[in-house]
Design a protein around this motif. Sequence first.
Motif, PDB file in Angstrom:
ATOM      1  N   ASP A 174      -6.465  -8.967  -1.466  1.00 39.91           N
ATOM      2  CA  ASP A 174      -6.718  -8.280  -0.119  1.00 39.91           C
ATOM      3  C   ASP A 174      -8.057  -7.773  -0.118  1.00 39.91           C
ATOM      4  O   ASP A 174      -8.613  -6.997  -0.479  1.00 39.91           O
ATOM      5  N   PRO A 175      -8.981  -8.510   0.978  1.00 36.31           N
ATOM      6  CA  PRO A 175     -10.308  -8.226   0.910  1.00 36.31           C
ATOM      7  C   PRO A 175     -10.512  -6.973   1.366  1.00 36.31           C
ATOM      8  O   PRO A 175     -11.559  -6.174   1.003  1.00 36.31           O
ATOM      9  N   ILE A 176      -9.755  -6.156   2.356  1.00 41.93           N
ATOM     10  CA  ILE A 176      -9.776  -4.849   2.569  1.00 41.93           C
ATOM     11  C   ILE A 176      -8.354  -4.418   2.905  1.00 41.93           C
ATOM     12  O   ILE A 176      -7.639  -4.944   3.681  1.00 41.93           O
ATOM     13  N   ASP A 177      -7.776  -3.703   1.861  1.00 40.64           N
ATOM     14  CA  ASP A 177      -6.488  -3.083   2.156  1.00 40.64           C
ATOM     15  C   ASP A 177      -6.631  -1.663   2.658  1.00 40.64           C
ATOM     16  O   ASP A 177      -7.477  -0.727   2.262  1.00 40.64           O
ATOM     17  N   GLY A 178      -5.950  -1.315   3.797  1.00 37.36           N
ATOM     18  CA  GLY A 178      -5.949  -0.121   4.387  1.00 37.36           C
ATOM     19  C   GLY A 178      -6.988  -0.196   5.466  1.00 37.36           C
ATOM     20  O   GLY A 178      -7.890   0.616   5.650  1.00 37.36           O
ATOM     21  N   THR A 179      -6.964  -1.304   6.274  1.00 35.86           N
ATOM     22  CA  THR A 179      -7.975  -1.471   7.225  1.00 35.86           C
ATOM     23  C   THR A 179      -7.803  -0.291   8.363  1.00 35.86           C
ATOM     24  O   THR A 179      -9.069  -0.144   8.874  1.00 35.86           O
ATOM     25  N   LYS A 180      -6.793   0.223   8.383  1.00 40.40           N
ATOM     26  CA  LYS A 180      -7.001   1.506   9.319  1.00 40.40           C
ATOM     27  C   LYS A 180      -7.525   2.491   8.996  1.00 40.40           C
ATOM     28  O   LYS A 180      -8.290   3.208   9.544  1.00 40.40           O
ATOM     29  N   GLY A 181      -7.541   2.808   7.602  1.00 43.76           N
ATOM     30  CA  GLY A 181      -8.218   3.899   6.994  1.00 43.76           C
ATOM     31  C   GLY A 181      -9.801   3.402   6.968  1.00 43.76           C
ATOM     32  O   GLY A 181     -10.563   4.341   7.068  1.00 43.76           O
ATOM     33  N   PHE A 182     -10.218   2.249   6.953  1.00 41.36           N
ATOM     34  CA  PHE A 182     -11.464   1.546   6.910  1.00 41.36           C
ATOM     35  C   PHE A 182     -12.114   2.147   8.256  1.00 41.36           C
ATOM     36  O   PHE A 182     -13.346   2.658   8.254  1.00 41.36           O
ATOM     37  N   ASP A 190     -11.822   6.564   6.181  1.00 43.34           N
ATOM     38  CA  ASP A 190     -11.007   7.193   5.005  1.00 43.34           C
ATOM     39  C   ASP A 190     -11.089   6.183   3.930  1.00 43.34           C
ATOM     40  O   ASP A 190     -11.911   5.184   3.839  1.00 43.34           O
ATOM     41  N   GLN A 191      -9.835   6.064   3.134  1.00 45.58           N
ATOM     42  CA  GLN A 191      -9.829   5.561   1.944  1.00 45.58           C
ATOM     43  C   GLN A 191      -9.365   3.978   2.484  1.00 45.58           C
ATOM     44  O   GLN A 191      -8.806   3.487   3.441  1.00 45.58           O
ATOM     45  N   TYR A 192      -9.964   3.090   1.839  1.00 43.08           N
ATOM     46  CA  TYR A 192      -9.679   1.689   1.626  1.00 43.08           C
ATOM     47  C   TYR A 192     -10.125   1.104   0.310  1.00 43.08           C
ATOM     48  O   TYR A 192     -10.569   1.766  -0.475  1.00 43.08           O
ATOM     49  N   ALA A 193      -9.423  -0.355  -0.085  1.00 49.33           N
ATOM     50  CA  ALA A 193      -9.633  -0.795  -1.524  1.00 49.33           C
ATOM     51  C   ALA A 193      -9.827  -2.300  -1.039  1.00 49.33           C
ATOM     52  O   ALA A 193      -9.412  -2.841  -0.234  1.00 49.33           O
ATOM     53  N   VAL A 194     -10.684  -2.598  -2.159  1.00 48.41           N
ATOM     54  CA  VAL A 194     -10.986  -4.310  -2.356  1.00 48.41           C
ATOM     55  C   VAL A 194      -9.981  -4.422  -3.498  1.00 48.41           C
ATOM     56  O   VAL A 194     -10.178  -3.814  -4.617  1.00 48.41           O
ATOM     57  N   ALA A 195      -8.783  -5.325  -3.233  1.00 46.67           N
ATOM     58  CA  ALA A 195      -7.890  -5.665  -4.240  1.00 46.67           C
ATOM     59  C   ALA A 195      -7.728  -6.820  -4.882  1.00 46.67           C
ATOM     60  O   ALA A 195      -7.409  -7.664  -3.927  1.00 46.67           O
ATOM     61  N   LEU A 196      -8.024  -6.998  -5.995  1.00 52.74           N
ATOM     62  CA  LEU A 196      -8.077  -8.483  -6.660  1.00 52.74           C
ATOM     63  C   LEU A 196      -7.177  -8.381  -7.773  1.00 52.74           C
ATOM     64  O   LEU A 196      -7.557  -7.788  -8.791  1.00 52.74           O
ATOM     65  N   GLY A 197      -6.173  -9.567  -8.125  1.00 54.97           N
ATOM     66  CA  GLY A 197      -5.484  -9.576  -9.289  1.00 54.97           C
ATOM     67  C   GLY A 197      -5.579 -11.037  -9.820  1.00 54.97           C
ATOM     68  O   GLY A 197      -5.963 -12.020  -8.751  1.00 54.97           O
ATOM     69  N   LEU A 198      -4.972 -11.319 -10.731  1.00 55.97           N
ATOM     70  CA  LEU A 198      -4.553 -12.655 -11.414  1.00 55.97           C
ATOM     71  C   LEU A 198      -3.427 -12.641 -11.916  1.00 55.97           C
ATOM     72  O   LEU A 198      -2.697 -11.785 -12.678  1.00 55.97           O
ATOM     73  N   LEU A 199      -2.674 -13.773 -11.287  1.00 57.67           N
ATOM     74  CA  LEU A 199      -1.471 -14.127 -11.694  1.00 57.67           C
ATOM     75  C   LEU A 199      -1.399 -15.341 -12.748  1.00 57.67           C
ATOM     76  O   LEU A 199      -2.259 -16.347 -12.303  1.00 57.67           O
ATOM     77  N   ASP A 200      -0.902 -15.352 -13.857  1.00 54.40           N
ATOM     78  CA  ASP A 200      -0.787 -16.388 -14.795  1.00 54.40           C
ATOM     79  C   ASP A 200       0.693 -16.649 -15.145  1.00 54.40           C
ATOM     80  O   ASP A 200       1.284 -15.725 -15.715  1.00 54.40           O
ATOM     81  N   GLU A 201       0.964 -17.870 -14.673  1.00 53.96           N
ATOM     82  CA  GLU A 201       2.420 -18.081 -15.050  1.00 53.96           C
ATOM     83  C   GLU A 201       3.675 -17.174 -14.501  1.00 53.96           C
ATOM     84  O   GLU A 201       4.471 -16.811 -14.947  1.00 53.96           O
TER      85      GLU A 201
END
Length: 356
Positions: A142-150, A154-165
């Motif tokens: 999610d390149p910017i999570d919380g676009t309204k907050g951005f 206010d608060q927003y986050a750059v959120a990156l995860g990795l899924l393996d199997e």
Amino acid sequence: MSQLSEVAANPYAAELAAAKKAVVLAARLCQIVQQGILQSDVQSKADRTPVTVADYGSQVLVSLVLKKELPSHSFSMVAEEDSKDLRKDGAQEVLEHITSLVNETIANDGSYNMSLSKEDVLAAIDGGKSEGGPSGRHWILDPIDGTKGFIRGDQYAVALGLLDEGKVVLGVLGCPNLPLKSTNKHNGGYGSSRDQVGSLFFATIGCGTEVEALEGSDPQKISVCSINNPVDASFFESFEASHSKRDLTSSIAEKLGVQAPPVRMDSQAKYGALARGDGAIFLRIPHKGYIETVWDHVAGSIVVTEAGGMVKDASGNDLDFSKGRYLDRDRGIIATNKYLMPVVLKALQEAMKEEQ
Ligand SMILES: Nc1ncnc2c1ncn2[C@@H]1O[C@H](COP(=O)(O)OS(=O)(=O)O)[C@@H](OP(=O)(O)O)[C@H]1O
Ligand SMILES: [Mg+2]
Ligand SMILES: [Mg+2]
Ligand SMILES: [Mg+2]
């Protein structure tokens, strides 16, 4: 610990280092754009172009850094944005703006000697088109999570995860406006960085959750709070009323005897704050018919579970991120510690039954 033994302890050490670098660089671009929005007049605050530029720019940088840092890995990414609108007539100016912002961020950082063309930018955005799923490895962004907050500053986050199997194995949450200092004494007081703003949470499966300053500092292990009486608990919910049903969250809080008013915060910064014990419960109950996307929860959920917490849907099941771009689950998400989960789940199920 030597670097070699660190790699042995964390089988995803290389991916974690790349993900942290990607999120930090993307967050820098977002910070520049947010400062610009806040300095501009009210009229341009209602204009969605600045946030759009930051959304795309962040996605480009994450895609670019992951590919540069992990050249021998096959690359698949499930990300929120795509280039469709940018390829339309009339989008040239916005595309040029994104391209120059991305190139400025790369040049200021100095790690890579390169300059992207507009075509490179479009291709990097479309690097996020993967469908994900149960086999292989997929980055979830999610390149910017919380676009309204951005937009609000206010608060927003750059959120990156990795899924393996089909399993979440790593998560990085960059929260540029979240103070580094925990409001929970147990995890708080990070030495000289007490008043620093900008937190980078990261977790790898089996290795716990840590936080450091977005600008860099010694990482600190964090854990969820150990409150076991809901009367002493506080809860987080979405800042935006349309994103989570407040009648249901307040009825749950009443059933539990929660005394403190809800802490309303934008984005997955809520998961980060919960992971270090700033609050005890995170409730998210969207309106009927809303289907959650994986990028809104992958990074946040592992940050909480590796900090000793639990993240469940309304039936008490773990979230299943292996079904593609959407979360196939019962409506409602609860994140809390292991002591409170059974009682919160019961209250949520009762409140949802009463709603029908
Ligand atoms: N109607 C509705 N219901 C539920 N959720 C919705 C809804 N609309 C949007 N979204 C998604 O919510 C993401 C923002 O998360 P939060 O609700 O935690 O934050 S916020 O308070 O809204 O800022 C937000 O993520 P971003 O688009 O990345 O900002 C959306 O994916
Ligand atoms: Mg989001
Ligand atoms: Mg987003
Ligand atoms: Mg969005």
